[in-house]
Design a protein around this motif. Structure first.
Motif, PDB file in Angstrom:
ATOM      1  N   GLU A   1       0.826  -1.210   0.000  1.00 16.29           N
ATOM      2  CA  GLU A   1       0.000   0.000   0.000  1.00 16.29           C
ATOM      3  C   GLU A   1       0.862   1.263   0.000  1.00 16.29           C
ATOM      4  O   GLU A   1       0.584   2.223  -0.725  1.00 16.29           O
ATOM      5  CB  GLU A   1      -0.935   0.004   1.220  1.00 16.29           C
TER       6      GLU A   1
ATOM      7  N   TYR B   1       2.672   1.685  -3.343  1.00 15.20           N
ATOM      8  CA  TYR B   1       1.687   2.092  -4.348  1.00 15.20           C
ATOM      9  C   TYR B   1       1.371   3.586  -4.205  1.00 15.20           C
ATOM     10  O   TYR B   1       1.281   4.318  -5.198  1.00 15.20           O
ATOM     11  CB  TYR B   1       0.419   1.254  -4.186  1.00 15.20           C
ATOM     12  N   ASN B   2       1.244   4.057  -2.948  1.00 17.80           N
ATOM     13  CA  ASN B   2       0.980   5.477  -2.726  1.00 17.80           C
ATOM     14  C   ASN B   2       2.137   6.355  -3.207  1.00 17.80           C
ATOM     15  O   ASN B   2       1.924   7.488  -3.649  1.00 17.80           O
ATOM     16  CB  ASN B   2       0.711   5.739  -1.239  1.00 17.80           C
TER      17      ASN B   2
ATOM     18  N   GLU C   1       3.996   5.499  -5.771  1.00 16.14           N
ATOM     19  CA  GLU C   1       3.946   5.397  -7.232  1.00 16.14           C
ATOM     20  C   GLU C   1       2.921   6.369  -7.817  1.00 16.14           C
ATOM     21  O   GLU C   1       3.128   6.916  -8.894  1.00 16.14           O
ATOM     22  CB  GLU C   1       3.599   3.967  -7.644  1.00 16.14           C
TER      23      GLU C   1
ATOM     24  N   TYR D   1       7.440  -6.303  -6.137  1.00 15.69           N
ATOM     25  CA  TYR D   1       6.294  -5.402  -6.155  1.00 15.69           C
ATOM     26  C   TYR D   1       5.526  -5.524  -7.469  1.00 15.69           C
ATOM     27  O   TYR D   1       4.282  -5.563  -7.467  1.00 15.69           O
ATOM     28  CB  TYR D   1       6.754  -3.961  -5.937  1.00 15.69           C
TER      29      TYR D   1
ATOM     30  N   ILE E   1       1.710  -6.543  -7.192  1.00 19.25           N
ATOM     31  CA  ILE E   1       0.688  -5.539  -7.491  1.00 19.25           C
ATOM     32  C   ILE E   1      -0.169  -6.001  -8.667  1.00 19.25           C
ATOM     33  O   ILE E   1      -1.368  -5.686  -8.735  1.00 19.25           O
ATOM     34  CB  ILE E   1       1.318  -4.160  -7.769  1.00 19.25           C
TER      35      ILE E   1
ATOM     36  N   GLU F   1      -4.158  -6.327  -8.431  1.00 16.72           N
ATOM     37  CA  GLU F   1      -5.031  -5.609  -9.364  1.00 16.72           C
ATOM     38  C   GLU F   1      -5.994  -6.561 -10.054  1.00 16.72           C
ATOM     39  O   GLU F   1      -7.166  -6.223 -10.261  1.00 16.72           O
ATOM     40  CB  GLU F   1      -4.194  -4.857 -10.394  1.00 16.72           C
TER      41      GLU F   1
END
Length: 824
Positions: A447, A450-451, A453, A707, A711, A715
């Protein structure tokens, strides 16, 4: 005429209680307390037929309802909570779907928590009214002979069996009177007597000489105070002169000294790391990270940084130098660490760099120590707070930075209501203070990365070790081949055993990881197949060689080691699987000259258990350290040149969408313990799944590669971070009642999801928990996923309130977990 005194104007307070009720309660403040009452204080108030302690969130001139009861007492001189902390806990209540009172209760230090209990008194004139059961006669006799008693005291005298039902029946008949009484946490302010010379009553030289002849011990104390010029603690005088309280009392009666009680803090042993006293020069990457973070602090604008630094890249030195700058600006700092095993080493570095301007907050301290450390922070006597999850609530008045070290660690997630994540609370607290939040990790949570990114967090990378050392080489061993040669009884492969032997012979240190404590996870009968199981949980009992007993790792049920099968009475039984105790025993036999120690929840039990083992390892008194995941938590031991993972597959197959992430993080973190000094490091991973992408990525120290695969999986299934998740858990000691309760909750949720307001959400389940029964409670789970956090929160509150309104809480428990971890 006597002057007329106008009576004080009516005053009312709004109070929230630590119960799952989302409303405030109004109370009238009696005249004697009006001058003291303030927002943020605790309030002792009547609630139905009991007394409870809530929190004042508003003081008003008019009540919110027509009929109000009176406030009973205010336990505090000053407010426990500031407006800032009240707002933070309001956010926790909204975000994690609990009541405001429940959120505030979790922010109160344990030493301040007040509970209530019932005290029962016999009404003698009612004894002759009607008949009594034998059990009721026992209770009446206990109260008649001993006077008023609590339920616990009655149980000691008359037994526990059906006691609550018996007492309730007697209360309903008016034979026993029940009254609520307060029960505090048993922590008080500790004081020490100080002796001070009265300068207005100084003795002439002749009188001093006379005192030395008549009372030499009194004279010794007098002269010490005279020449020292400051008040001295009675304990110090006793140690120096053998001074008793009688000697001091005699001096006081002569008017020569005055006595005063001063508050004495119970200070935890924080130690010091002398190597951290001096600043280490930062490399280019560290300087860039330092500049970005300090720039954010100086701007006094909220910002979140993700500091991704490989193991050994010097994240801690960046923290230290940033905090030095923060303190120079007159601001305060909070540093969170994931477990108490990290605290001795982390705190030692901060103590060495910043002297004693530090408070420590974690569950390993006594209640008194936690209480005193919290009050030091509240009074502004410290500028830095270091601690585990609950330290995020430290009452520092001028917060400039919050650092969450090892931000990926699952121990930041609270297990009880409110089930908050300290990382997310840290971000919100920084936001409320226009401060900076730094999330540090070699293996960030999916998480958080991802934030970074998508631009929500600013990412700072440290991709080289702070020293000249390189990352350790990693070798993955396919245990399928090794096991064929050893009939499946292998603990260490030949390769790992030879490597351990070589490192020990060279005077170097070894860490071995096995994330399973005990000796053997299963005890089985080879004839009928019987397995020793926990009577309270749907799990097998683990054999512990220490104490020769079977133990449940969920409810701590214990029984002696069985000699024969419980079912067919066959002997001998077999002990299957491997835990840390078995590996320790094997190491002691195989490497008889090596000094072997074990670090797990059993060996570190008791205050300071972690620190003692880590201190011995740091001072090179241990050659081989075998332990569970607490070994992987950020420790820095330059003597470690080999890390061996006994079984890398533990946890990878758990029914949890985070299983691969947590497996990768554990392997990468423990591998990073090797080669942090002058000598090169080596890592050997034993696995039956050598091609698993988490193991492949960990072996190559490649977080971005892991990752990208993880991810993509998230998704495709629309798991977090692509949707937010809530897990509803229904628990009951009655299996059928638990299932019926879950079916009722499922209907509530299904009806809501079918409406226009919540259309598009996905329901997962309901289903029994992977371990259906734990500590006598049967458990069912129901998950809901949504792309809209606000809508998911709204649905959760509707479902929670509807379920609680329709079901008795004593027999059926609902637990709500937003952003759940370890749901199996």
């Amino acid at each position: 005429m006597n002057p007329q005194h106008s009576s004080p104007k009516p005053c009312y307070i709004d109070v929230v209680l630590p119960i799952p009720v989302e409303r405030t309660f109004s109370y009238e403040v009696p005249p004697s307390l009006i001058d003291r009452v303030a927002v943020g204080m605790r309030a002792v108030v009547p609630v139905l037929n009991r007394v409870d302690t809530g929190f004042i969130v508003a003081v008003t001139a008019t009540p919110a309802v027509a009929k109000v009861k009176k406030l009973l007492d205010l336990p505090d001189i000053l407010p426990v909570f500031t407006e800032e902390m009240l707002a933070l806990c309001r956010w926790i209540a909204d975000y994690y779907c609990c009541s405001w009172g429940e959120a505030l209760q979790c922010a109160v230090p344990a030493g301040l928590k007040i509970g209530t209990k019932m005290r029962y008194r016999l009404e003698p004139e009612m004894i002759h009214t009607g008949r009594f059961t034998e059990r009721q006669k026992q209770v009446i006799a206990a109260l008649f002979n001993r006077g008023s008693l609590t339920e616990g005291q009655i149980a000691t005298v008359a037994g526990r069996q059906a006691l609550s039902n018996t007492l309730n029946a007697l209360v309903r008949r008016g034979i026993v009177y029940a009254a609520p009484v307060l029960q505090d946490a048993g922590v008080s302010i500790r004081t020490e007597t100080y002796v001070e010379l009265r300068t207005d009553r100084l003795l002439p030289a002749d009188d001093v000489a006379a005192l030395q002849r008549r009372a030499p011990k009194q004279a010794a104390v007098y002269l010490d105070l005279l020449h020292g010029g400051e008040a001295m603690a009675l304990s110090a005088l006793k140690q120096k002169h053998g001074t008793t309280r009688g000697i001091v009392k005699a001096l006081k009666e002569k008017g020569l000294v005055a006595l005063a009680e001063r508050e004495l803090y119970r200070a935890p042993d924080m130690g010091s790391n002398n190597e951290a006293t001096e600043k280490f020069p930062m490399n280019g990457e560290q300087q860039a990270a330092y500049g970005a973070i300090v720039g954010g602090v100086e701007s006094r604008k909220f910002q979140t940084f993700l500091l991704r630094g490989i193991t050994g890249s010097g994240k801690t030195e960046v923290y230290l130098q940033v905090i030095e700058r923060v303190l120079a600006m007159g601001l305060d700092a909070i540093i969170l660490v994931p477990e108490i095993s990290l605290t001795p080493q982390t705190v030692g570095r901060f103590v060495a760099r910043f002297a004693q301007d530090i408070a420590v907050l974690h569950s390993g301290l006594s209640l008194g120590e936690r209480y005193d450390e919290w009050r030091r922070a509240q009074r502004g006597e410290v500028r830095i707070v270091v601690g585990a999850r609950s330290a995020i609530f430290a009452p520092l008045p001028n917060l400039g930075i919050v650092i969450v070290d090892e931000e990926h660690d699952s121990s930041y997630k609270q297990g009880d209501t409110p089930r908050y994540h300290a990382r997310d609370v840290a971000i919100m607290r920084a936001k409320n203070n226009n401060a900076v939040c730094v999330l540090g990790s070699a293996t960030p949570s999916i998480e958080s990365y991802y934030n970074s990114e998508i631009g929500k967090f600013s990412r700072l990378d440290l991709l080289q070790r702070a020293t000249q050392a390189s990352l350790p080489t990693v070798k993955v061993l396919d245990m399928r081949e090794e096991a064929q040669d050893s009939a499946g009884k292998l603990i260490l492969s030949r390769t790992l055993e030879e490597a351990v032997n070589a490192k020990v012979a060279a005077g170097e240190q070894v860490i071995l990881l096995l994330n399973r404590r005990g000796y053997a996870p299963f005890v089985q009968c080879p004839q009928c197949g019987w397995v020793a199981e926990c009577p309270n949980c749907n799990v097998s009992l683990t054999f512990h060689s220490a104490g020769s007993q079977l133990r449940c790792h969920y409810c701590d049920e214990r029984r002696p080691k069985p000699e024969i099968c419980d079912k067919c009475h066959f002997n001998p039984l077999i002990y299957l699987g491997t835990g840390t105790q078995k590996v320790e025993d094997y190491l002691m036999r195989t490497f008889s000259k090596a000094r072997v120690a074990r670090m797990d929840a059993d060996s570190t039990a008791g205050k300071g258990g972690h620190a003692k083992i880590l201190s011995r390892f740091a001072s090179r008194e241990i050659d081989i350290l075998i332990g569970t995941q607490m070994l992987a938590k950020g420790h820095d031991f330059p003597g470690v040149t080999l890390v061996g993972v006994v079984n890398a597959d533990t946890g990878l197959t758990l029914p949890d969408f985070r299983a691969a992430e947590q497996g990768f993080q554990l392997l990468t973190q423990v591998a990073g313990r090797a080669g942090r000094g002058d000598l090169a490091g080596e890592v050997i991973i034993q696995t039956f799944r050598p091609k698993h992408y988490a193991i492949v990525a960990a072996a190559s120290h490649d977080y971005p590669a892991f990752y990208q695969q993880e991810i993509a999986h998230r998704e495709s299934a629309l798991y977090p971070p692509f949707r937010r998740m809530v897990n509803f858990s229904i628990e009951s000691q009655d299996d059928e009642l638990a299932e019926r309760g879950m079916l009722g909750l499922h209907r509530i949720v299904r009806d809501q999801v079918g409406s226009d307001a919540f259309r598009g959400m996905e329901i997962m389940g309901p289903s029994p928990a992977a371990i259906k029964r734990v500590n006598k409670y049967y458990r069912w789970h129901l998950g809901v996923l949504s792309k809209s956090p606000k809508k998911l929160n709204a649905l959760t509150r509707i479902a929670r309130e509807a379920f609680l309104a329709a079901n008795p809480r004593k027999k059926l428990q609902l637990k709500v977990d937003l952003d759940p971890y370890n749901i199996f």
